[in-house]
Design an enzyme around this catalytic site. Structure first.
Site, PDB file in Angstrom:
ATOM      1  CE1 TYR A  46      -2.818  -3.162   0.297  1.00  0.00           C
ATOM      2  CE2 TYR A  46      -3.986  -2.103   2.080  1.00  0.00           C
ATOM      3  CZ  TYR A  46      -3.860  -3.145   1.189  1.00  0.00           C
ATOM      4  OH  TYR A  46      -4.790  -4.140   1.177  1.00  0.00           O
TER       5      TYR A  46
ATOM      6  CE  LYS B  14       1.621 -18.029  -1.335  1.00  0.00           C
ATOM      7  NZ  LYS B  14       0.779 -19.230  -1.172  1.00  0.00           N
TER       8      LYS B  14
ATOM      9  CG  ASP C 167      -1.776 -20.402   0.652  1.00  0.00           C
ATOM     10  OD1 ASP C 167      -1.070 -20.133   1.644  1.00  0.00           O
ATOM     11  OD2 ASP C 167      -1.380 -21.137  -0.266  1.00  0.00           O
TER      12      ASP C 167
ATOM     13  CG  ASP D 296      -7.392  -4.553   3.458  1.00  0.00           C
ATOM     14  OD1 ASP D 296      -8.493  -4.565   4.026  1.00  0.00           O
ATOM     15  OD2 ASP D 296      -7.134  -3.808   2.492  1.00  0.00           O
TER      16      ASP D 296
ATOM     17  CG  ASP E 144     -13.005  -6.661   5.436  1.00  0.00           C
ATOM     18  OD1 ASP E 144     -12.606  -5.995   6.416  1.00  0.00           O
ATOM     19  OD2 ASP E 144     -13.599  -6.159   4.466  1.00  0.00           O
TER      20      ASP E 144
END
Ligand code: NAD
Length: 357
Positions: A141, A192, A224, A248, A252
């Site tokens: 970001y 990851k 994942d 992020d 959610d």
């Protein structure tokens, strides 16, 4: 010392839900010895309309002077066509960057009264209480270079840079380990590392920092797998620590385990514990002005503010107990309604919490 709380109602349902949280803080001030002042400012679309910028200089000064900030939400369709730097959401990114709010804490806990509102089977989520600690100032970001460029063959290519410095990983890891010490003493670091160098460093540094917290158990998961585990067996987690992008998405996902976006608070903290507190949901333009929004996420954000920045855990618990009581009484806003119940509006919900206090 008197604490300075800055309230930024924002846009859409923001002013409606923040008004209820302010009532709760006022009640603590008047009847329960909370030593704080409440000041108000502009952020987001309303700030663009009034002062031409989503994070105006006046708000910047107020925010820097405050001990803690309570935000409603920003954004709405009327500002979507503006140039990017003028969009309300840019105000949010700007205040986070300006105050160096690098640690985003998102608890996801299930109120037993709402087990049926979860999208998972009740036995998978009963007693769920997990905390996602998301790094908020780095990663894709903010990494440079970024942009959209035209290649030699005329084709366009979008690109962003994923990067984390050791110091950034260390400080977010410390927040997670310290939080775990107040909970069940387990941290799961999500990355990851099988594919990304940034994650390889992340894993190495988190493992090193874990040495400072021998009483906290550290595990690692690839993102994942973590996404899958969150919906397979979410109760295995206590604290999850992860980078900006993975956090992020996972936070959610975790929020839906609890049934309603209208119930979950969040905190974004700097290195000294100063914080911006807000519900995890947005400005809900579809229901703005109707008096039906759920104010509980904002009220619980005020509780987090009291716990994490003002160091008033007993006041925070007072609010959390009051919220539990109104749910026990069967009060529900539309978003958490179940069959056979009568919905209450935003103000009635806020009043009920104040009465329970
Ligand atoms: P949203 O969270 O505002 O709404 C999603 C859905 O949840 C809507 O149906 C809404 O009615 C419902 N909802 C949200 N909060 C609720 C509450 N307290 N009570 C009852 N129902 C509630 O997400 P969106 O629709 O994707 O975004 C709307 C605007 O909010 C956009 O402009 C977006 O950019 C902005 N936004 C702001 C923030 C923030 O300020 N931190 C976060 C997310 C989105």
């Amino acid at each position: 010392m008197t604490a300075k709380i800055l309230i930024l109602p924002g846009d859409g349902i923001g002013p409606e839900i923040v008004a209820e949280a302010a009532k709760v803080l006022e009640c603590l001030r008047q009847d329960h010895g909370l030593d704080a002042t409440l000041d108000y400012g502009l952020l987001g679309g309303g700030a663009v309309d009034a002062l031409g910028e989503p994070y105006p200089e006046a708000t910047r000064r107020q925010a820097r002077a405050a001990d803690a900030i309570l935000l409603g939400a920003v954004g709405g369709p009327q500002w979507e066509a503006l140039d990017r730097p003028l969009r309300p959401e840019r105000g949010l990114l700007a205040i986070r960057a300006d105050l160096e709010l690098f640690a985003n804490l998102r608890p996801a806990m299930l109120y037993p009264q709402l087990a049926s509102a979860s999208s998972l089977k009740p036995d998978l989520v009963a007693g769920l209480d997990l905390l996602i600690v998301r790094e908020l100032n780095g990663d894709l970001y903010f990494g440079q270079p970024r942009g959209i460029r035209t290649l030699d063959n005329g084709e366009r290519e979008g690109f962003n840079t994923m990067c984390y410095r050791e110091s950034e990983i260390e400080r977010i890891a410390r927040v997670a380990f310290a939080a775990a010490r107040q909970r069940a003493r387990r941290v799961c670091s999500v990355d990851k590392a099988n594919v990304l160098e940034t994650s390889e460093l992340w894993r190495e540094v988190v493992t090193r920092v874990a040495g400072e917290y021998p009483d906290v158990a550290l595990s690692h998961q690839y993102v994942d797998n973590a996404a899958m585990q969150l919906v397979r067996a979410p109760k295995q987690f206590d604290v999850i620590v992860t980078g900006n992008l993975f956090g992020d998405i996972l936070s959610d996902c975790a929020s839906m385990l609890t049934g309603s976006i209208g119930l979950l608070p969040s905190a974004s903290l700097d290195a000294r514990g100063k914080g911006l507190y807000e519900p995890i949901h947005g400005s809900a333009p579809d229901i703005a002005g109707q008096g039906v929004a759920n104010p509980l996420a904002t009220i619980l954000s005020a509780a987090m503010l009291l716990r994490h920045t003002l160091d008033k855990p007993e006041q925070a618990e007072r609010i959390e107990r009051a919220v539990g009581q109104v749910l026990d009484q069967g009060l529900r806003t539309l978003d958490i309604m179940a069959d056979g119940m009568t919905p209450v509006g935003t103000q009635a919900m806020g009043d009920a919490v104040v009465a329970a206090l």
